[in-house]
Structure formats: C-alpha cells, structure tokens
Design a protein around this motif. Structure first.
Motif, PDB file in Angstrom:
ATOM      1  N   LEU A   1       0.825  -1.209   0.000  1.00  0.00           N
ATOM      2  CA  LEU A   1       0.000   0.000   0.000  1.00  0.00           C
ATOM      3  C   LEU A   1       0.859   1.259   0.000  1.00  0.00           C
ATOM      4  O   LEU A   1       0.537   2.245  -0.676  1.00  0.00           O
ATOM      5  N   HIS A   2       1.955   1.243   0.750  1.00  0.00           N
ATOM      6  CA  HIS A   2       2.864   2.389   0.729  1.00  0.00           C
ATOM      7  C   HIS A   2       3.492   2.564  -0.654  1.00  0.00           C
ATOM      8  O   HIS A   2       3.698   3.699  -1.116  1.00  0.00           O
ATOM      9  N   GLU A   3       3.800   1.465  -1.315  1.00  0.00           N
ATOM     10  CA  GLU A   3       4.476   1.542  -2.604  1.00  0.00           C
ATOM     11  C   GLU A   3       3.558   2.057  -3.703  1.00  0.00           C
ATOM     12  O   GLU A   3       3.980   2.870  -4.544  1.00  0.00           O
ATOM     13  N   ILE A   4       2.307   1.607  -3.726  1.00  0.00           N
ATOM     14  CA  ILE A   4       1.414   2.020  -4.825  1.00  0.00           C
ATOM     15  C   ILE A   4       0.914   3.440  -4.641  1.00  0.00           C
ATOM     16  O   ILE A   4       0.451   4.070  -5.602  1.00  0.00           O
ATOM     17  N   GLY A   5       0.984   3.987  -3.423  1.00  0.00           N
ATOM     18  CA  GLY A   5       0.544   5.355  -3.201  1.00  0.00           C
ATOM     19  C   GLY A   5      -0.973   5.501  -3.262  1.00  0.00           C
ATOM     20  O   GLY A   5      -1.723   4.514  -3.238  1.00  0.00           O
ATOM     21  N   THR A   6      -1.410   6.725  -3.377  1.00  0.00           N
ATOM     22  CA  THR A   6      -2.847   7.015  -3.356  1.00  0.00           C
ATOM     23  C   THR A   6      -3.339   7.703  -4.630  1.00  0.00           C
ATOM     24  O   THR A   6      -4.506   8.098  -4.696  1.00  0.00           O
ATOM     25  N   GLU A   7      -2.472   7.839  -5.637  1.00  0.00           N
ATOM     26  CA  GLU A   7      -2.869   8.594  -6.826  1.00  0.00           C
ATOM     27  C   GLU A   7      -4.052   7.947  -7.550  1.00  0.00           C
ATOM     28  O   GLU A   7      -5.028   8.623  -7.907  1.00  0.00           O
ATOM     29  N   GLN A   8      -3.973   6.638  -7.776  1.00  0.00           N
ATOM     30  CA  GLN A   8      -5.045   5.971  -8.506  1.00  0.00           C
ATOM     31  C   GLN A   8      -6.348   5.978  -7.713  1.00  0.00           C
ATOM     32  O   GLN A   8      -7.431   6.160  -8.284  1.00  0.00           O
ATOM     33  N   GLU A   9      -6.264   5.806  -6.407  1.00  0.00           N
ATOM     34  CA  GLU A   9      -7.464   5.839  -5.579  1.00  0.00           C
ATOM     35  C   GLU A   9      -8.094   7.225  -5.597  1.00  0.00           C
ATOM     36  O   GLU A   9      -9.330   7.358  -5.662  1.00  0.00           O
ATOM     37  N   GLU A  10      -7.270   8.259  -5.529  1.00  0.00           N
ATOM     38  CA  GLU A  10      -7.799   9.624  -5.585  1.00  0.00           C
ATOM     39  C   GLU A  10      -8.429   9.914  -6.947  1.00  0.00           C
ATOM     40  O   GLU A  10      -9.466  10.590  -7.033  1.00  0.00           O
ATOM     41  N   ALA A  11      -7.805   9.398  -8.012  1.00  0.00           N
ATOM     42  CA  ALA A  11      -8.380   9.603  -9.344  1.00  0.00           C
ATOM     43  C   ALA A  11      -9.739   8.908  -9.458  1.00  0.00           C
ATOM     44  O   ALA A  11     -10.690   9.458 -10.031  1.00  0.00           O
ATOM     45  N   ALA A  12      -9.850   7.714  -8.911  1.00  0.00           N
ATOM     46  CA  ALA A  12     -11.131   7.004  -8.965  1.00  0.00           C
ATOM     47  C   ALA A  12     -12.197   7.746  -8.180  1.00  0.00           C
ATOM     48  O   ALA A  12     -13.350   7.852  -8.615  1.00  0.00           O
TER      49      ALA A  12
ATOM     50  N   THR B   1     -13.742   1.750  -5.386  1.00  0.00           N
ATOM     51  CA  THR B   1     -12.316   2.071  -5.421  1.00  0.00           C
ATOM     52  C   THR B   1     -11.490   0.934  -4.850  1.00  0.00           C
ATOM     53  O   THR B   1     -10.454   0.539  -5.410  1.00  0.00           O
ATOM     54  N   PHE B   2     -11.937   0.373  -3.734  1.00  0.00           N
ATOM     55  CA  PHE B   2     -11.191  -0.738  -3.132  1.00  0.00           C
ATOM     56  C   PHE B   2     -11.210  -1.963  -4.040  1.00  0.00           C
ATOM     57  O   PHE B   2     -10.184  -2.611  -4.253  1.00  0.00           O
ATOM     58  N   TRP B   3     -12.387  -2.295  -4.591  1.00  0.00           N
ATOM     59  CA  TRP B   3     -12.535  -3.527  -5.362  1.00  0.00           C
ATOM     60  C   TRP B   3     -11.823  -3.447  -6.708  1.00  0.00           C
ATOM     61  O   TRP B   3     -11.259  -4.443  -7.174  1.00  0.00           O
ATOM     62  N   LYS B   4     -11.837  -2.268  -7.341  1.00  0.00           N
ATOM     63  CA  LYS B   4     -11.283  -2.141  -8.683  1.00  0.00           C
ATOM     64  C   LYS B   4      -9.835  -1.649  -8.701  1.00  0.00           C
ATOM     65  O   LYS B   4      -9.093  -1.934  -9.644  1.00  0.00           O
TER      66      LYS B   4
ATOM     67  N   THR C   1      -7.617  -0.873  -5.361  1.00  0.00           N
ATOM     68  CA  THR C   1      -6.733  -1.269  -4.277  1.00  0.00           C
ATOM     69  C   THR C   1      -6.497  -2.766  -4.234  1.00  0.00           C
ATOM     70  O   THR C   1      -5.347  -3.220  -4.135  1.00  0.00           O
ATOM     71  N   LEU C   2      -7.572  -3.548  -4.309  1.00  0.00           N
ATOM     72  CA  LEU C   2      -7.420  -5.001  -4.193  1.00  0.00           C
ATOM     73  C   LEU C   2      -6.553  -5.604  -5.295  1.00  0.00           C
ATOM     74  O   LEU C   2      -5.677  -6.431  -4.996  1.00  0.00           O
ATOM     75  N   PRO C   3      -6.742  -5.246  -6.579  1.00  0.00           N
ATOM     76  CA  PRO C   3      -5.818  -5.803  -7.581  1.00  0.00           C
ATOM     77  C   PRO C   3      -4.364  -5.406  -7.348  1.00  0.00           C
ATOM     78  O   PRO C   3      -3.458  -6.177  -7.685  1.00  0.00           O
ATOM     79  N   ALA C   4      -4.146  -4.240  -6.764  1.00  0.00           N
ATOM     80  CA  ALA C   4      -2.771  -3.796  -6.546  1.00  0.00           C
ATOM     81  C   ALA C   4      -2.091  -4.550  -5.401  1.00  0.00           C
ATOM     82  O   ALA C   4      -0.865  -4.711  -5.406  1.00  0.00           O
ATOM     83  N   ILE C   5      -2.863  -5.005  -4.423  1.00  0.00           N
ATOM     84  CA  ILE C   5      -2.276  -5.675  -3.259  1.00  0.00           C
ATOM     85  C   ILE C   5      -2.417  -7.187  -3.332  1.00  0.00           C
ATOM     86  O   ILE C   5      -2.106  -7.881  -2.352  1.00  0.00           O
ATOM     87  N   ARG C   6      -2.862  -7.721  -4.458  1.00  0.00           N
ATOM     88  CA  ARG C   6      -3.208  -9.147  -4.490  1.00  0.00           C
ATOM     89  C   ARG C   6      -1.999 -10.041  -4.227  1.00  0.00           C
ATOM     90  O   ARG C   6      -2.135 -11.084  -3.591  1.00  0.00           O
ATOM     91  N   TRP C   7      -0.791  -9.649  -4.711  1.00  0.00           N
ATOM     92  CA  TRP C   7       0.362 -10.522  -4.495  1.00  0.00           C
ATOM     93  C   TRP C   7       0.778 -10.498  -3.030  1.00  0.00           C
ATOM     94  O   TRP C   7       1.074 -11.547  -2.446  1.00  0.00           O
ATOM     95  N   GLY C   8       0.815  -9.333  -2.417  1.00  0.00           N
ATOM     96  CA  GLY C   8       1.127  -9.276  -0.994  1.00  0.00           C
ATOM     97  C   GLY C   8       0.105 -10.014  -0.160  1.00  0.00           C
ATOM     98  O   GLY C   8       0.438 -10.711   0.808  1.00  0.00           O
ATOM     99  N   LEU C   9      -1.168  -9.880  -0.535  1.00  0.00           N
ATOM    100  CA  LEU C   9      -2.227 -10.591   0.175  1.00  0.00           C
ATOM    101  C   LEU C   9      -2.074 -12.100   0.004  1.00  0.00           C
ATOM    102  O   LEU C   9      -2.295 -12.867   0.951  1.00  0.00           O
ATOM    103  N   THR C  10      -1.683 -12.533  -1.188  1.00  0.00           N
ATOM    104  CA  THR C  10      -1.475 -13.967  -1.420  1.00  0.00           C
ATOM    105  C   THR C  10      -0.376 -14.523  -0.526  1.00  0.00           C
ATOM    106  O   THR C  10      -0.529 -15.582   0.096  1.00  0.00           O
TER     107      THR C  10
END
Length: 302
Positions: A157-168, A178-181, A183-192
């Motif tokens: 989450l720190h690495e991807i930042g908040t730009e895309q979430e703010e744009a959404a 915003t989370f489903w489209k 944030t979640l795809p961006a964190i899927r590998w860490g979550l895995t």
C-alpha cells in the motif's frame, strides 16, 4: 562492491550446505522414517479415527482463521498505511506483538481471559465453552497469525501510493468500488503471500494451541498435538513420523495450490497486456474523418 568468481561460488556453497543441513536433511529423514515400515503401515497410521479427526480439525481452524485474518488484516493495513491518527505507533507495536510474545504466554493469557475464573469466564454458564474447546484454539491461532497479512499488505500500500485511488474518487467511484477495482488488484500478491504464511502457521501452531486445548482425540486434537501425543504419550515413534508427514503434505499441497493460482493470475494479466499492446492504432486522419463534425454553417444546416 566487486566480488570475485571464487568468492561468489564459495558463498553459494556455504548457503546451500547450510540450507541442506537445516532443512533438507531433517525433512527427508522424517519422510524416510515414516515410510520405512512400508506404505501399508503408513496408510494405517494416517487413516486412524484420531488422525482423520485431527486433520479435519486442523483444516477447520484454517478455514475459520484465514478469512478473519484477511478481512481484519487488510483493514488494519489500510488504517496504518492510509491513516494519520494518534496512537498509530502503538497500533504498529500491537500488530507486531505476536512476533515478540511466546505462543505459550498467549495461551496463558487466553486462559486468564476466557477461563472459568477469567474476565469473560461467565460465557461458560451460557453453555459456550471457549477454553479447552475449538473456540479457544481458534482464538489462539488468530493471535499468532495476526501480523502476517498486515505485514505483507502494508508495504504494498505504501508503494502504490494514493494517486489511482484519488483519481477514482474524483471520477465518482464509491469507496467500495475504489477498493474492489483499484486497491485489491494492486495488493493481491502481498495478500497472497500473507495468506500462504497464515495457512502454514495455522497448520503448524503448537505452543498456544496446546495451552487452550484438552488434547482429547476426536474432540480438540490437531495434527500437531497428535504428533506430540504419539511421540511422548504413546511412544509410537513411527506413528508420530507418519502424522508429521501428513502435516507436511497438507502444507505442501496448500503452497502448490497458491502457486498455481498466482501463476494463473499472472498469466491473465500478461495476456491482457499483450492484447492491449497488439491493438493497432488508427492514423490521425482516420480518427479525424471518423469524428463527427462539430461546426456547421447555417447554409449546410438548411
């Protein structure tokens, strides 16, 4: 720093020998001792009613613990990565507490809270038994596995930042969209990876579970408790090796399944990228000709 070829090979050799002695040899020895009496005897040891019940209980605890840790782990990671509030440092320390506290101490703390004379011991009068039952074992496993999802997701989450979430959000997307489209795809590998670590620790946890379990076969005995019981109480050395082998096989099966899921997801992402990149771009003249004319003279309109 420039390292010579001989030094590189020397470091690799030392690392491989170290891993071979500490990991490969013990695991291989367990497999060998479990299969030494024969496959038939091995099958009998892992299909006894106690072994089947222990396997079912271990998998039940995993099924309960993993979703809870995923939900609350992701929420905690979002709070730590996106939030700015008082007590954030204390919350970081609390998340890391299971790494510092012995699992046995965690089990004793759960007894002090949920035991018959604990703060919440009154729930037993309602017919809900926590300590020396499955709920206590679930709570102990949640305690020791709490940090894994948080510590794998928060750096992403720190690495991807908040730009895309703010744009959404600017485009009118709701918080859930915003989370489903985004944030979640961006964190899927860490979550895995967090899920894999949680499953592995849930299957292999012993210290905290043994404090809050009655260790009764068929009631509250997991595979780790079965291994200990066979080895120390029943003096069934080969039966303990067989149960340990079964536990390792389950863990390996989980890791293989997660790896296959990860590769399939990466393949879908790569295919989508290839399709997007292979779409031919239309020349500017065609785009202009295809675009509807926005200005018309009064004569043309007539």
């Amino acid at each position: 720093m420039i390292v010579s070829k001989g030094a590189r090979y020397g470091l690799r050799t030392v690392a491989l020998v170290y891993l071979f002695i500490l990991l490969v040899v013990p695991v291989g020895l367990i497999f060998y001792r479990a299969l030494e009496p024969g496959l038939g005897q091995f099958w009998e040891w892992i299909t006894t009613p106690a072994a089947v019940s222990a396997l079912q209980l271990s998998l039940l605890i995993v099924v309960i613990v993993v979703p809870l840790n995923v939900v609350f782990g992701v929420l905690t990671a979002l709070a730590l990565a996106r939030g700015r509030f008082r007590g954030r440092g204390l919350m970081q320390a609390v998340v890391d507490l299971p790494f510092a506290v012995s699992p046995v101490v965690a089990g004793v703390a759960l007894i002090a809270l949920w035991g018959s004379h604990g703060w919440f011991g009154g729930v037993e009068s309602l017919g809900f038994r926590v300590i020396f039952g499955v709920p206590g074992m679930v709570l102990a496993t949640i305690f020791v596995t709490l940090p894994f999802v948080v510590r794998e997701v928060e750096p992403v989450l720190h690495e991807i930042g908040t730009e895309q979430e703010e744009a959404a959000a600017t485009l009118g997307a709701s918080a859930w969209q915003t989370f489903w489209k985004i944030t979640l795809p961006a964190i899927r590998w860490g979550l895995t990876y967090g899920i894999v670590l949680t499953v592995a620790r849930s299957l292999g946890e012993y210290g905290a579970v043994t404090m809050v379990s009655s260790n009764m076969p068929g009631v509250s005995q997991t595979l780790t408790l079965l291994v200990h019981s066979r080895y120390t109480d029943d003096y069934n050395e080969y039966g303990a090796y067989a149960a340990a082998t079964l536990l390792m096989l389950v863990a390996v099966a989980v890791l293989v399944a997660m790896t296959l899921i990860e590769r399939r997801a990466r393949g879908k992402v790569a295919d989508a990228s290839i399709v997007t990149a292979s779409e031919p771009a239309r020349p500017a003249d065609e785009r202009v000709a295809a675009a509807p004319s926005e200005s018309h003279s009064p004569a043309e309109e007539k």
